[in-house]
Design a protein around this motif. Structure first.
Motif, PDB file in Angstrom:
ATOM      1  N   GLY A 144      12.404   4.250  -1.797  1.00 59.15           N
ATOM      2  CA  GLY A 144      11.916   3.539  -0.608  1.00 59.15           C
ATOM      3  C   GLY A 144      10.759   2.622  -0.986  1.00 59.15           C
ATOM      4  N   HIS A 145       9.787   3.166  -1.726  1.00 54.66           N
ATOM      5  CA  HIS A 145       8.662   2.344  -2.179  1.00 54.66           C
ATOM      6  C   HIS A 145       9.166   1.199  -3.063  1.00 54.66           C
ATOM      7  N   TYR A 204      -0.492  17.157  -0.837  1.00 52.46           N
ATOM      8  CA  TYR A 204       0.293  15.927  -0.893  1.00 52.46           C
ATOM      9  C   TYR A 204       0.707  15.701  -2.350  1.00 52.46           C
ATOM     10  N   VAL A 255       3.705  -5.535   2.577  1.00 56.06           N
ATOM     11  CA  VAL A 255       5.011  -4.964   2.917  1.00 56.06           C
ATOM     12  C   VAL A 255       4.889  -3.511   3.338  1.00 56.06           C
ATOM     13  N   PHE A 256       5.553  -3.180   4.442  1.00 57.29           N
ATOM     14  CA  PHE A 256       5.584  -1.809   4.950  1.00 57.29           C
ATOM     15  C   PHE A 256       7.027  -1.407   5.205  1.00 57.29           C
ATOM     16  N   LEU A 260      10.312  -1.813  -1.326  1.00 59.68           N
ATOM     17  CA  LEU A 260       9.215  -2.657  -0.834  1.00 59.68           C
ATOM     18  C   LEU A 260       8.690  -3.541  -1.976  1.00 59.68           C
ATOM     19  N   GLN A 290       3.739   3.020  12.470  1.00 57.67           N
ATOM     20  CA  GLN A 290       2.673   2.546  11.587  1.00 57.67           C
ATOM     21  C   GLN A 290       2.767   1.019  11.429  1.00 57.67           C
ATOM     22  N   PRO A 335       0.831  -1.212   0.000  1.00 53.06           N
ATOM     23  CA  PRO A 335       0.000   0.000   0.000  1.00 53.06           C
ATOM     24  C   PRO A 335       0.867   1.266   0.000  1.00 53.06           C
ATOM     25  N   ALA A 350      16.177  10.218   5.182  1.00 53.62           N
ATOM     26  CA  ALA A 350      15.249   9.153   4.796  1.00 53.62           C
ATOM     27  C   ALA A 350      14.413   9.622   3.617  1.00 53.62           C
ATOM     28  N   LYS A 372      10.730   2.926   7.961  1.00 52.79           N
ATOM     29  CA  LYS A 372      10.696   4.388   8.056  1.00 52.79           C
ATOM     30  C   LYS A 372       9.499   4.845   8.904  1.00 52.79           C
ATOM     31  N   GLY A 410       1.475   6.921  -3.191  1.00 55.38           N
ATOM     32  CA  GLY A 410       1.998   7.392  -4.467  1.00 55.38           C
ATOM     33  C   GLY A 410       3.175   8.343  -4.339  1.00 55.38           C
ATOM     34  N   VAL A 423      15.115   3.305   3.267  1.00 55.65           N
ATOM     35  CA  VAL A 423      16.020   3.683   2.186  1.00 55.65           C
ATOM     36  C   VAL A 423      16.314   5.180   2.321  1.00 55.65           C
TER      37      VAL A 423
HETATM   38  P1  AMP Z   1       3.589   6.310   1.867  1.00 57.49           P
HETATM   39  O1  AMP Z   1       3.397   6.360   0.383  1.00 57.49           O
HETATM   40  O2  AMP Z   1       4.405   7.427   2.408  1.00 57.49           O
HETATM   41  O3  AMP Z   1       2.291   6.088   2.608  1.00 57.49           O
HETATM   42  O4  AMP Z   1       4.461   5.012   2.147  1.00 57.49           O
HETATM   43  C1  AMP Z   1       4.097   3.758   1.652  1.00 57.49           C
HETATM   44  C2  AMP Z   1       5.014   2.725   2.239  1.00 57.49           C
HETATM   45  O5  AMP Z   1       6.358   3.011   1.901  1.00 57.49           O
HETATM   46  C3  AMP Z   1       4.953   2.677   3.774  1.00 57.49           C
HETATM   47  O6  AMP Z   1       4.983   1.332   4.204  1.00 57.49           O
HETATM   48  C4  AMP Z   1       6.208   3.403   4.167  1.00 57.49           C
HETATM   49  O7  AMP Z   1       6.714   3.014   5.422  1.00 57.49           O
HETATM   50  C5  AMP Z   1       7.154   3.010   3.054  1.00 57.49           C
HETATM   51  N1  AMP Z   1       8.265   3.957   2.947  1.00 57.49           N
HETATM   52  C6  AMP Z   1       8.183   5.302   2.886  1.00 57.49           C
HETATM   53  N2  AMP Z   1       9.409   5.854   2.844  1.00 57.49           N
HETATM   54  C7  AMP Z   1      10.295   4.830   2.897  1.00 57.49           C
HETATM   55  C8  AMP Z   1      11.718   4.740   2.896  1.00 57.49           C
HETATM   56  N3  AMP Z   1      12.500   5.824   2.833  1.00 57.49           N
HETATM   57  N4  AMP Z   1      12.288   3.507   2.961  1.00 57.49           N
HETATM   58  C9  AMP Z   1      11.511   2.399   3.012  1.00 57.49           C
HETATM   59  N5  AMP Z   1      10.167   2.415   3.012  1.00 57.49           N
HETATM   60  C10 AMP Z   1       9.555   3.612   2.957  1.00 57.49           C
END
Ligand code: AMP
Length: 286
Positions: free
Chosen positions: A42-43, A77, A151-152, A46, A159, A34, A189, A155, A37, A182
């Motif tokens: 980082g995404h 956003y 997967v989450f 995952l 959550q 999830p 971060a 960071k 966007g 990442v």
């Molecule tokens: P978000 O789009 O910000 O809601 O994040 C979606 C997923 O990506 C969540 O599980 C976040 O924890 C993960 N996420 C966001 N930033 C990073 C990062 N720098 N490294 C690894 N996972 C991340």
């Protein structure tokens, strides 16, 4: 042989359900990622973990209005659908699920999921209904996508902890995976919100990772007193003009409760700061 991946965009919950039913009857496993966007590396990390874990990868893209407070950044956003779709194609995502807001929260919507312990610390204090919004949307998405794995990112450690708790408490049949943070080359971060930082703010934001690194060093050299570590980190953060501390806390990495003594392998240092008007969070295991 590597399966051919051609990201299919899905724009309704009914269609997502049909796809899931088809995959299930073909005996394929599903890993779900999830997101809101504006995808970054980082995404993508995952997604890579998801590909290794299951036959099919579903990524959702939904900026969830109910996890933002009234004065938060929902309206600004960052979004870029074309770029996100291209990133999904390149990284081998099978399905990009973009549920319409009207389907997720139709008029008179009234059911929410709340967790009353782990969510009450850290960000739960400065963002009162945030985790209720997160859990509600994640529960809904789990019910639509029916994944074997989800997967989450570490960071967002709190959550991930709150979601694990919900999954255990409500008997969701999904295995939660948490992947490491990442970072940019200088340690910041990766976050979709980094796009809002000016060069000066970006420079000050580097201090977050420097402070986390310092905390880890202190613990490695034998410091176990939480107050000392928190004070040092707070000092380092406030030495930068544009940073305002929201919290700096050493907590239990499972429950997010504050700990007086650092327990190696079981403690987490979590920080949240304002960089002027941009809210950033980060953490490190100790
Ligand atoms: P978000 O789009 O910000 O809601 O994040 C979606 C997923 O990506 C969540 O599980 C976040 O924890 C993960 N996420 C966001 N930033 C990073 C990062 N720098 N490294 C690894 N996972 C991340």
């Amino acid at each position: 042989m590597e399966k051919e991946r051609k990201t299919e965009v899905i724009r309704s919950t009914a269609e997502m359900r049909e796809v899931v039913a088809r995959l299930r009857s073909a005996g394929e496993t599903i890993c779900f990622v999830p997101t809101m966007g504006y995808l970054h590396r980082g995404h993508l990390s995952l997604i890579e973990a998801a590909r290794k874990r299951a036959d099919r990868v579903v990524v959702s893209l939904f900026v969830n209005p109910i996890q933002f407070g009234p004065n938060e950044d929902y309206d600004r956003y960052p979004q870029d659908f074309d770029q996100d779709l291209a990133a999904c194609r390149e990284s081998g995502v099978d399905y990009l699920f973009c549920p319409p807001g009207e389907e997720m929260y139709p008029p008179k919507y009234s059911t929410y999921v709340d967790e009353e312990r782990y969510s009450r610390h850290l960000c739960g204090i400065s963002r009162p209904n945030h985790f209720r919004g997160v859990l509600t949307v994640v529960a809904k998405l789990f019910n639509i996508v029916c994944p074997d794995f989800a997967v989450f990112g570490q960071k967002d450690a709190q959550q991930a902890a709150v979601i694990r708790k919900m999954v255990a408490d409500l008997h969701f049949g999904v295995e939660i995976m948490v992947e490491p943070t990442v970072r940019e080359e200088d340690g910041l971060a990766m976050s979709s919100r980094n796009i809002h930082l000016t060069a000066g703010q970006r420079e000050d934001a580097k201090m977050i990772f420097q402070a986390l690194t310092r905390a880890r060093e202190m613990v490695e050299s034998g410091v176990t007193n939480t107050d000392r570590v928190e004070a040092e980190v707070t000092n380092m953060l406030t030495s930068r003009r544009r940073l305002r501390v929201i919290y700096v806390e050493v907590v239990d990495s499972e429950t997010m409760e504050r700990r007086r003594e650092i327990v190696s392998g079981k403690s987490l240092l979590a920080v949240a700061v304002w960089v002027d008007e941009v809210r950033l969070i980060d953490n490190t295991p100790l």
